[in-house]
Scaffold this active site. Structure first.
Site, PDB file in Angstrom:
ATOM      1  N   SER A  62      39.725  39.849  29.780  1.00  7.15           N
ATOM      2  CA  SER A  62      40.012  41.008  30.639  1.00  7.15           C
ATOM      3  C   SER A  62      40.856  42.064  29.934  1.00  7.15           C
ATOM      4  O   SER A  62      41.744  41.744  29.131  1.00  7.15           O
ATOM      5  CB  SER A  62      40.774  40.510  31.871  1.00  7.15           C
ATOM      6  OG  SER A  62      41.364  41.583  32.558  1.00  7.15           O
TER       7      SER A  62
ATOM      8  N   GLU B 298      43.175  43.424  31.264  1.00  5.43           N
ATOM      9  CA  GLU B 298      44.567  43.194  31.678  1.00  5.43           C
ATOM     10  C   GLU B 298      45.389  42.601  30.533  1.00  5.43           C
ATOM     11  O   GLU B 298      46.614  42.647  30.561  1.00  5.43           O
ATOM     12  CB  GLU B 298      44.613  42.251  32.884  1.00  5.43           C
ATOM     13  CG  GLU B 298      44.296  42.925  34.206  1.00  5.43           C
ATOM     14  CD  GLU B 298      45.346  43.946  34.617  1.00  5.43           C
ATOM     15  OE1 GLU B 298      46.500  43.551  34.837  1.00  5.43           O
ATOM     16  OE2 GLU B 298      45.013  45.137  34.712  1.00  5.43           O
TER      17      GLU B 298
ATOM     18  N   TYR C 108      48.644  36.852  35.550  1.00  9.53           N
ATOM     19  CA  TYR C 108      47.185  36.835  35.357  1.00  9.53           C
ATOM     20  C   TYR C 108      46.835  37.264  33.930  1.00  9.53           C
ATOM     21  O   TYR C 108      46.050  36.613  33.242  1.00  9.53           O
ATOM     22  CB  TYR C 108      46.514  37.773  36.380  1.00  9.53           C
ATOM     23  CG  TYR C 108      45.044  38.020  36.097  1.00  9.53           C
ATOM     24  CD1 TYR C 108      44.078  37.109  36.492  1.00  9.53           C
ATOM     25  CD2 TYR C 108      44.630  39.174  35.427  1.00  9.53           C
ATOM     26  CE1 TYR C 108      42.727  37.329  36.226  1.00  9.53           C
ATOM     27  CE2 TYR C 108      43.284  39.414  35.161  1.00  9.53           C
ATOM     28  CZ  TYR C 108      42.343  38.485  35.559  1.00  9.53           C
ATOM     29  OH  TYR C 108      41.010  38.714  35.287  1.00  9.53           O
TER      30      TYR C 108
HETATM   31  P1  NAP Z   1      35.804  36.954  41.718  1.00  7.21           P
HETATM   32  O1  NAP Z   1      34.844  37.746  42.558  1.00  7.21           O
HETATM   33  O2  NAP Z   1      37.218  36.825  42.145  1.00  7.21           O
HETATM   34  O3  NAP Z   1      35.181  35.474  41.547  1.00  7.21           O
HETATM   35  C1  NAP Z   1      35.947  34.414  41.024  1.00  7.21           C
HETATM   36  C2  NAP Z   1      35.123  33.145  41.104  1.00  7.21           C
HETATM   37  O4  NAP Z   1      35.904  32.058  40.575  1.00  7.21           O
HETATM   38  C3  NAP Z   1      34.693  32.727  42.514  1.00  7.21           C
HETATM   39  O5  NAP Z   1      33.381  32.230  42.456  1.00  7.21           O
HETATM   40  C4  NAP Z   1      35.675  31.571  42.822  1.00  7.21           C
HETATM   41  O6  NAP Z   1      35.162  30.635  43.726  1.00  7.21           O
HETATM   42  C5  NAP Z   1      35.781  30.949  41.448  1.00  7.21           C
HETATM   43  N1  NAP Z   1      36.937  30.042  41.309  1.00  7.21           N
HETATM   44  C6  NAP Z   1      38.229  30.360  41.487  1.00  7.21           C
HETATM   45  N2  NAP Z   1      38.990  29.270  41.259  1.00  7.21           N
HETATM   46  C7  NAP Z   1      38.137  28.227  40.955  1.00  7.21           C
HETATM   47  C8  NAP Z   1      38.303  26.850  40.642  1.00  7.21           C
HETATM   48  N3  NAP Z   1      39.493  26.292  40.599  1.00  7.21           N
HETATM   49  N4  NAP Z   1      37.198  26.099  40.359  1.00  7.21           N
HETATM   50  C9  NAP Z   1      35.970  26.641  40.415  1.00  7.21           C
HETATM   51  N5  NAP Z   1      35.750  27.955  40.717  1.00  7.21           N
HETATM   52  C10 NAP Z   1      36.826  28.713  40.984  1.00  7.21           C
HETATM   53  O7  NAP Z   1      35.824  37.508  40.226  1.00  7.21           O
HETATM   54  P2  NAP Z   1      34.812  38.520  39.478  1.00  7.21           P
HETATM   55  O8  NAP Z   1      35.237  39.916  39.734  1.00  7.21           O
HETATM   56  O9  NAP Z   1      33.425  38.101  39.727  1.00  7.21           O
HETATM   57  O10 NAP Z   1      35.210  38.225  37.956  1.00  7.21           O
HETATM   58  C11 NAP Z   1      34.578  37.189  37.204  1.00  7.21           C
HETATM   59  C12 NAP Z   1      35.478  36.797  36.050  1.00  7.21           C
HETATM   60  O11 NAP Z   1      35.711  37.919  35.217  1.00  7.21           O
HETATM   61  C13 NAP Z   1      36.864  36.290  36.440  1.00  7.21           C
HETATM   62  O12 NAP Z   1      37.238  35.318  35.490  1.00  7.21           O
HETATM   63  C14 NAP Z   1      37.754  37.515  36.291  1.00  7.21           C
HETATM   64  O13 NAP Z   1      39.095  37.127  36.049  1.00  7.21           O
HETATM   65  C15 NAP Z   1      37.106  38.162  35.088  1.00  7.21           C
HETATM   66  N6  NAP Z   1      37.228  39.616  34.985  1.00  7.21           N
HETATM   67  C16 NAP Z   1      36.881  40.407  36.029  1.00  7.21           C
HETATM   68  C17 NAP Z   1      36.934  41.783  35.904  1.00  7.21           C
HETATM   69  C18 NAP Z   1      36.524  42.695  37.027  1.00  7.21           C
HETATM   70  O14 NAP Z   1      36.867  43.881  36.970  1.00  7.21           O
HETATM   71  N7  NAP Z   1      35.761  42.220  38.009  1.00  7.21           N
HETATM   72  C19 NAP Z   1      37.330  42.345  34.685  1.00  7.21           C
HETATM   73  C20 NAP Z   1      37.660  41.495  33.627  1.00  7.21           C
HETATM   74  C21 NAP Z   1      37.587  40.135  33.775  1.00  7.21           C
HETATM   75  P3  NAP Z   1      35.405  30.729  45.333  1.00  7.21           P
HETATM   76  O15 NAP Z   1      34.311  31.603  45.844  1.00  7.21           O
HETATM   77  O16 NAP Z   1      35.295  29.309  45.750  1.00  7.21           O
HETATM   78  O17 NAP Z   1      36.781  31.321  45.533  1.00  7.21           O
HETATM   79  O1  F7E Z   2      44.027  47.339  41.027  1.00  8.61           O
HETATM   80  C1  F7E Z   2      46.406  50.021  42.022  1.00  8.61           C
HETATM   81  C2  F7E Z   2      47.006  48.797  41.355  1.00  8.61           C
HETATM   82  O2  F7E Z   2      43.574  45.185  42.171  1.00  8.61           O
HETATM   83  C3  F7E Z   2      43.749  48.502  40.281  1.00  8.61           C
HETATM   84  C4  F7E Z   2      40.710  42.464  38.439  1.00  8.61           C
HETATM   85  O3  F7E Z   2      39.327  42.355  38.552  1.00  8.61           O
HETATM   86  O4  F7E Z   2      40.534  44.304  36.928  1.00  8.61           O
HETATM   87  C5  F7E Z   2      41.089  43.902  38.163  1.00  8.61           C
HETATM   88  O5  F7E Z   2      42.518  43.985  38.122  1.00  8.61           O
HETATM   89  C6  F7E Z   2      44.921  49.467  40.327  1.00  8.61           C
HETATM   90  C7  F7E Z   2      46.284  48.823  40.019  1.00  8.61           C
HETATM   91  O6  F7E Z   2      42.496  45.696  39.914  1.00  8.61           O
HETATM   92  C8  F7E Z   2      46.489  49.399  45.583  1.00  8.61           C
HETATM   93  O7  F7E Z   2      48.426  48.899  41.273  1.00  8.61           O
HETATM   94  C9  F7E Z   2      47.091  50.982  44.236  1.00  8.61           C
HETATM   95  O8  F7E Z   2      46.975  49.661  39.129  1.00  8.61           O
HETATM   96  O9  F7E Z   2      41.696  46.855  41.898  1.00  8.61           O
HETATM   97  P1  F7E Z   2      42.908  46.242  41.352  1.00  8.61           P
HETATM   98  P2  F7E Z   2      43.331  45.280  38.617  1.00  8.61           P
HETATM   99  O10 F7E Z   2      44.693  44.843  38.940  1.00  8.61           O
HETATM  100  O11 F7E Z   2      43.165  46.377  37.617  1.00  8.61           O
HETATM  101  C10 F7E Z   2      40.942  43.545  35.796  1.00  8.61           C
HETATM  102  C11 F7E Z   2      40.229  44.085  34.572  1.00  8.61           C
HETATM  103  C12 F7E Z   2      40.799  42.086  35.990  1.00  8.61           C
HETATM  104  O12 F7E Z   2      40.555  41.336  35.041  1.00  8.61           O
HETATM  105  C13 F7E Z   2      41.195  41.550  37.329  1.00  8.61           C
HETATM  106  O13 F7E Z   2      40.613  40.258  37.544  1.00  8.61           O
HETATM  107  O14 F7E Z   2      45.039  49.980  41.652  1.00  8.61           O
HETATM  108  N1  F7E Z   2      46.546  50.008  43.485  1.00  8.61           N
HETATM  109  N2  F7E Z   2      47.103  50.627  45.537  1.00  8.61           N
HETATM  110  C14 F7E Z   2      46.141  49.013  44.289  1.00  8.61           C
HETATM  111  N3  F7E Z   2      45.505  47.853  44.019  1.00  8.61           N
HETATM  112  C15 F7E Z   2      45.206  47.040  45.056  1.00  8.61           C
HETATM  113  N4  F7E Z   2      44.547  45.888  44.812  1.00  8.61           N
HETATM  114  N5  F7E Z   2      45.554  47.379  46.355  1.00  8.61           N
HETATM  115  C16 F7E Z   2      46.189  48.546  46.671  1.00  8.61           C
HETATM  116  O15 F7E Z   2      46.488  48.812  47.833  1.00  8.61           O
END
Ligand code: NAP
Ligand code: F7E
Length: 335
Positions: A132, A134, A156
């Site tokens: 990520s 992050e 995270y």
């Molecule tokens: P998401 O919608 O939160 O999905 C997370 C998945 O992980 C769900 O299927 C959840 O299952 C499963 N999970 C959580 N804890 C588990 C455990 N202990 N054992 C088995 N499964 C478990 O995340 P996403 O947005 O699709 O992201 C996919 C991956 O990419 C994650 O690793 C995330 O950290 C990473 N990532 C996401 C982003 C983004 O912007 N979306 C960016 C960079 C990296 P349940 O349905 O049972 O909760």
């Molecule tokens: O926040 C700001 C908050 O929760 C984005 C995950 O998929 O991407 C995601 O992480 C920004 C932050 O995503 C609210 O402070 C303002 O600056 O949508 P977010 P994230 O934290 O960037 C990365 C790449 C991952 O890997 C993670 O799994 O938005 N913000 N107001 C807020 N954010 C939330 N959630 N809620 C608010 O009310």
């Protein structure tokens, strides 16, 4: 091309985190390519397969948990995958402050458990780790690329940095085909409701349909490089089709503030965000990632990957989907 005549027919893929946003897009993509897909789900008191609607019957679900080594070994032994995509994680950044130890268990050590299951049960399988942006956190340079140092700002981000390095280490220690995609934020109508884009588009839809008047948010100045999840799962697959494993940044190369996201979303329904958004300190984080902007030129050059959906198209697509879903629900209630 029908799945049967595809060059990938007969290939097996195992996906952890299949019920999540990316897991659902990736399973659809791989099934279309002709793969036999095994989705790992953890036990829950009620099923949460909504995102798998449409493909649920065309894949095999296996029960395993990232906290339990033997369950992962069993899933790997049953599936005998050619490709493993490790998408499971506790992925919501604020929860990583309230549940830091659990986040480390799932999001960091969980990666080692999956790698061990691969090494022991399917050592020839190619492995993808969901790293990520992050990890860049308090960024040392802009734009961020593969060589940019990590400085994570949340438990995270720290856990993801561990997952990233253990993937690199298994590649170097055991010669595994293990790749890591450093993905910047990617969104879709299937994004969880707590993430900011979806919180905004769902909030806008509720306001536009008369269910709500106000949307409470935290830091509106944070900048993110937001892309479309459907584009990003294609990059994951491309990484595993390369002869050599490697690490890749996947991003759009554009950054926008949370405020701009509000502006685009409210405009889509003819409203002004200033009339509806209220700042709420409850959503401000103990340590913020102020600016993310990715340089995906390596992914473009080596994988031939490019995003196809712009920021505006993405947010408008999400608003339209949320409005349509609420209207359908209302119509259903009335009928
Ligand atoms: P998401 O919608 O939160 O999905 C997370 C998945 O992980 C769900 O299927 C959840 O299952 C499963 N999970 C959580 N804890 C588990 C455990 N202990 N054992 C088995 N499964 C478990 O995340 P996403 O947005 O699709 O992201 C996919 C991956 O990419 C994650 O690793 C995330 O950290 C990473 N990532 C996401 C982003 C983004 O912007 N979306 C960016 C960079 C990296 P349940 O349905 O049972 O909760
Ligand atoms: O926040 C700001 C908050 O929760 C984005 C995950 O998929 O991407 C995601 O992480 C920004 C932050 O995503 C609210 O402070 C303002 O600056 O949508 P977010 P994230 O934290 O960037 C990365 C790449 C991952 O890997 C993670 O799994 O938005 N913000 N107001 C807020 N954010 C939330 N959630 N809620 C608010 O009310």
């Amino acid at each position: 091309m029908s799945a049967k005549s595809s060059p990938h027919a007969g290939r097996r893929a195992l996906i952890t985190g299949v019920t999540g946003q990316d897991g659902s897009y990736l399973s659809e993509f791989l099934i279309e390519q002709g793969y036999q897909v095994f989705g790992v789900v953890r036990r829950s008191s009620s099923e949460n397969f909504e995102r798998l609607e449409g493909v649920r019957e065309r894949m095999t679900l296996l029960h395993a948990d990232l906290l339990d080594q033997s369950s992962l070994n069993r899933a790997m032994a049953v599936a005998q995958p050619h490709e493993v995509y490790n998408l499971a994680a506790q992925s919501f950044v604020p929860t990583s402050w309230s549940e830091p130890v659990l986040t480390a268990q799932f999001t960091a050590i969980g990666v080692t458990r999956v790698l061990e299951a691969v090494r022991q049960m399917a050592p020839e399988a190619r492995f993808y780790q969901a790293s990520s942006s992050e990890m860049f956190g308090k960024v040392h340079e802009t734009p961020q690329r593969e060589s940019t140092p990590f400085h994570p700002r949340s438990p995270y981000g720290v856990a993801k940095a561990y997952g990233h390095y253990i993937t690199v280490n298994y590649r170097e220690s055991y010669g595994m085909h293990a790749s890591s995609g450093i993905l910047f934020n990617h969104e879709s109508p299937r994004r969880g409701l707590e993430f900011v884009t979806r919180k905004i588009t769902h909030g806008v839809a509720r306001i536009a349909t008369g269910h709500d008047k106000v949307l409470r948010l935290g830091n509106l100045d944070a900048k993110r490089d937001w892309g479309f999840a459907g584009d990003y799962v294609r990059a994951m697959w491309l990484m595993l089709q390369q002869d050599q494993p490697d690490d890749y940044v996947v991003a759009t190369g554009e950054t926008h503030t949370v405020e701009e996201c509000c502006d685009v979303a409210f405009r889509r329904v003819g409203l002004d965000w200033r009339q509806h958004v209220q700042l709420d300190p409850a959503f401000v984080r103990p340590a913020e990632v102020d600016l993310l902007l990715g340089d995906a030129s390596k992914a473009e050059a080596k994988l031939g990957w490019k995003p196809t959906v712009s920021f505006r198209q993405l947010i408008e697509m999400m608003v339209d989907a949320d409005v349509a879903a609420l209207e359908a629900k209302g119509a259903h209630k009335r009928s």
